[in-house]
Design an enzyme around this catalytic site. Structure first.
Site, PDB file in Angstrom:
ATOM      1  N   ASP A  49      41.629-116.741  49.006  1.00 56.80           N
ATOM      2  CA  ASP A  49      40.914-117.964  48.652  1.00 56.80           C
ATOM      3  C   ASP A  49      40.721-118.865  49.871  1.00 56.80           C
ATOM      4  O   ASP A  49      40.033-119.892  49.796  1.00 56.80           O
ATOM      5  CB  ASP A  49      41.595-118.701  47.500  1.00 56.80           C
ATOM      6  CG  ASP A  49      43.039-119.088  47.796  1.00 56.80           C
ATOM      7  OD1 ASP A  49      43.531-118.800  48.905  1.00 56.80           O
ATOM      8  OD2 ASP A  49      43.674-119.689  46.903  1.00 56.80           O
ATOM      9  N   SER A  50      41.276-118.453  51.011  1.00 55.78           N
ATOM     10  CA  SER A  50      40.975-119.122  52.283  1.00 55.78           C
ATOM     11  C   SER A  50      39.490-119.071  52.590  1.00 55.78           C
ATOM     12  O   SER A  50      38.998-119.819  53.450  1.00 55.78           O
ATOM     13  CB  SER A  50      41.767-118.463  53.420  1.00 55.78           C
ATOM     14  OG  SER A  50      41.615-117.051  53.390  1.00 55.78           O
ATOM     15  N   ASP A  88      42.590-112.598  45.662  1.00 53.27           N
ATOM     16  CA  ASP A  88      43.316-113.798  45.236  1.00 53.27           C
ATOM     17  C   ASP A  88      42.787-114.324  43.913  1.00 53.27           C
ATOM     18  O   ASP A  88      41.573-114.331  43.673  1.00 53.27           O
ATOM     19  CB  ASP A  88      43.126-114.905  46.273  1.00 53.27           C
ATOM     20  CG  ASP A  88      44.324-115.068  47.194  1.00 53.27           C
ATOM     21  OD1 ASP A  88      45.426-114.611  46.851  1.00 53.27           O
ATOM     22  OD2 ASP A  88      44.151-115.680  48.263  1.00 53.27           O
ATOM     23  N   LYS A 118      46.433-111.217  43.662  1.00 49.24           N
ATOM     24  CA  LYS A 118      47.530-112.007  44.229  1.00 49.24           C
ATOM     25  C   LYS A 118      47.527-113.381  43.598  1.00 49.24           C
ATOM     26  O   LYS A 118      46.456-113.969  43.398  1.00 49.24           O
ATOM     27  CB  LYS A 118      47.405-112.136  45.750  1.00 49.24           C
ATOM     28  CG  LYS A 118      48.571-112.939  46.383  1.00 49.24           C
ATOM     29  CD  LYS A 118      48.540-112.893  47.888  1.00 49.24           C
ATOM     30  CE  LYS A 118      47.500-113.809  48.491  1.00 49.24           C
ATOM     31  NZ  LYS A 118      47.745-115.254  48.196  1.00 49.24           N
ATOM     32  N   GLU A 120      49.937-117.240  43.397  1.00 49.54           N
ATOM     33  CA  GLU A 120      50.965-118.039  44.041  1.00 49.54           C
ATOM     34  C   GLU A 120      52.007-118.505  43.037  1.00 49.54           C
ATOM     35  O   GLU A 120      51.698-118.766  41.868  1.00 49.54           O
ATOM     36  CB  GLU A 120      50.333-119.261  44.723  1.00 49.54           C
ATOM     37  CG  GLU A 120      49.366-118.908  45.837  1.00 49.54           C
ATOM     38  CD  GLU A 120      48.746-120.128  46.502  1.00 49.54           C
ATOM     39  OE1 GLU A 120      47.898-119.928  47.400  1.00 49.54           O
ATOM     40  OE2 GLU A 120      49.102-121.272  46.134  1.00 49.54           O
ATOM     41  N   GLU A 186      54.905-117.161  53.162  1.00 47.76           N
ATOM     42  CA  GLU A 186      54.106-117.986  54.071  1.00 47.76           C
ATOM     43  C   GLU A 186      54.894-119.169  54.587  1.00 47.76           C
ATOM     44  O   GLU A 186      55.482-119.936  53.827  1.00 47.76           O
ATOM     45  CB  GLU A 186      52.827-118.482  53.379  1.00 47.76           C
ATOM     46  CG  GLU A 186      51.968-119.325  54.315  1.00 47.76           C
ATOM     47  CD  GLU A 186      50.562-119.590  53.808  1.00 47.76           C
ATOM     48  OE1 GLU A 186      49.814-120.307  54.491  1.00 47.76           O
ATOM     49  OE2 GLU A 186      50.218-119.071  52.724  1.00 47.76           O
TER      50      GLU A 186
END
Length: 275
Positions: A49-50, A88, A118, A120, A186
Site C-alpha cells: 500500500d506504499s 497488501d 498481507k 497489519e 518493520e
C-alpha cells in the site's frame, strides 16, 4: 477431474519452508515492467500500500483503496512467473472483523491471482488471521511499525524498545500461532528482531529490523532512488534513477527548445528508403 497444474511460482508453503535457510529476498512492485525486472531475483513480490505514497503522491497509506490495490496487483501479476505475488490489504478493508476481512481478501486473490495477502497488526488481529487461513487465504502478518496505524503510534518511531519489547514478542507469537506463514518486522530494534526470529517457527521478513531476519524487503522506489521525498535510515539506495531521470528530462527539454530534437534520424522522409 484433476485441478492440479504445473507449478511455476513459489507458494506460501515454499516461503515458510525457507525459515532458517537462505535469506528470503523481496521487494515491492506496482507495475508490470518493474515486476518483470525483479521476477528472477525475488522469492516474493509485494504489491504494497506504499503505492499510495510513491506513485500517487498521498501523504500516507491511509488513502489507498481496494480498487488501487487490485489495479496494481493485476499489473504486477502480468510481470511475474517465478516469484510469489502478495498483495497488501488496505486500511479499512479488514479491521472491522473477520467476515469483512475474508470478503476483501477473497476479492483481492480472485481479481489479482495473488497467492497471499498481507495485513497489519499483532495480537488484536490474531482471530482474523485464523479465520482467513482456515478458509484458504494465506496471510503474511506485519508487526512493529504499522503505517496504517501511524496516527495512534504517534509517528514513524522505532518499535520494541524497553518495556515494549515483550508486547511485540507477544504479537509475533500470536500471529504465528494464528496461522500466518511469515511476518514482516518493520522498524524493530535489531536485538528484538533477532529474538523474534529465533523464537517463532515462521520466517521473519525485515525492513529496518536485523540482518538476522529470515528475509528482507524494501520499497523498490526507495532502493532505486526513484522516490526522493525522504529516505528512511533503513534504506540503502542501490541506484540513483531519480537523479538520472531528472537529468534526462532536463536535457530533452533543452534540446526541444533548441530545436536539436527531433533530428533527421528521428523523422520520416516522403519516400520509404529502398531495401
Amino acid at each position: 477431474m484433476s485441478a492440479t497444474s504445473t507449478k511455476t511460482a513459489l507458494l506460501p508453503d515454499d516461503i515458510r519452508a525457507m525459515k532458517g535457510g537462505t535469506p528470503i529476498v523481496s521487494l515491492t512492485a506496482y507495475t508490470t515492467p518493474m515486476a518483470r525486472m525483479m521476477d528472477a531475483h525475488c522469492d516474493f513480490v509485494l504489491v504494497g500500500d506504499s503505492v499510495g505514497m510513491v506513485l500517487h503522491g498521498l501523504p500516507s497509506t491511509l488513502g489507498v483503496t481496494m480498487e488501487m490495490m487490485i489495479l496494481h496487483g493485476q499489473a504486477v501479476a502480468r510481470g511475474l512467473g517465478r516469484a510469489m505475488l502478495v498483495v497488501d490489504m488496505p486500511f479499512g478493508s479488514y479491521e472491522e472483523g473477520p467476515a469483512q476481512a475474508f470478503r476483501n481478501a477473497a476479492r483481492i486473490m480472485a481479481e489479482t491471482g495473488a497467492a497471499a495477502v498481507k495485513l497489519e497488526g499483532g495480537r488484536h488481529m490474531a482471530d482474523t488471521i485464523a479465520f482467513l487461513t482456515a478458509r484458504g487465504v494465506p496471510v503474511m502478518a506485519h508487526i512493529g511499525l504499522t503505517p496504517q496505524s501511524i496516527n495512534t503510534l504517534g509517528g514513524y518511531k522505532v518499535q520494541g524498545r524497553g518495556d515494549a519489547a515483550e508486547a511485540l514478542l507477544a504479537d509475533a507469537r500470536a500471529v504465528s500461532e494464528a496461522g500466518a506463514f511469515s511476518v514482516v518486522l518493520e522498524k524493530v530494534t535489531a536485538t528484538l528482531a533477532d529474538r523474534i526470529t529465533a523464537e517463532i517457527p515462521i520466517p521473519t521478513i525485515g525492513i529496518g529490523a536485523s540482518v538476522g531476519c529470515d528475509g528482507q524487503i524494501l520499497v523498490v522506489d526507495d532502493m532505486l532512488g526513484l522516490f526522493t521525498a525522504f529516505k528512511p535510515k533503513f534504506v540503502k539506495r542501490y541506484g540513483k534513477l531519480g537523479e538520472d531521470g531528472e537529468t534526462a528530462i532536463r536535457i530533452y527539454a533543452e534540446e526541444v527548445r533548441a530545436r536539436t530534437f527531433p533530428a533527421t534520424e528521428h523523422t520520416f522522409a516522403d519516400k520509404a528508403p529502398r531495401g
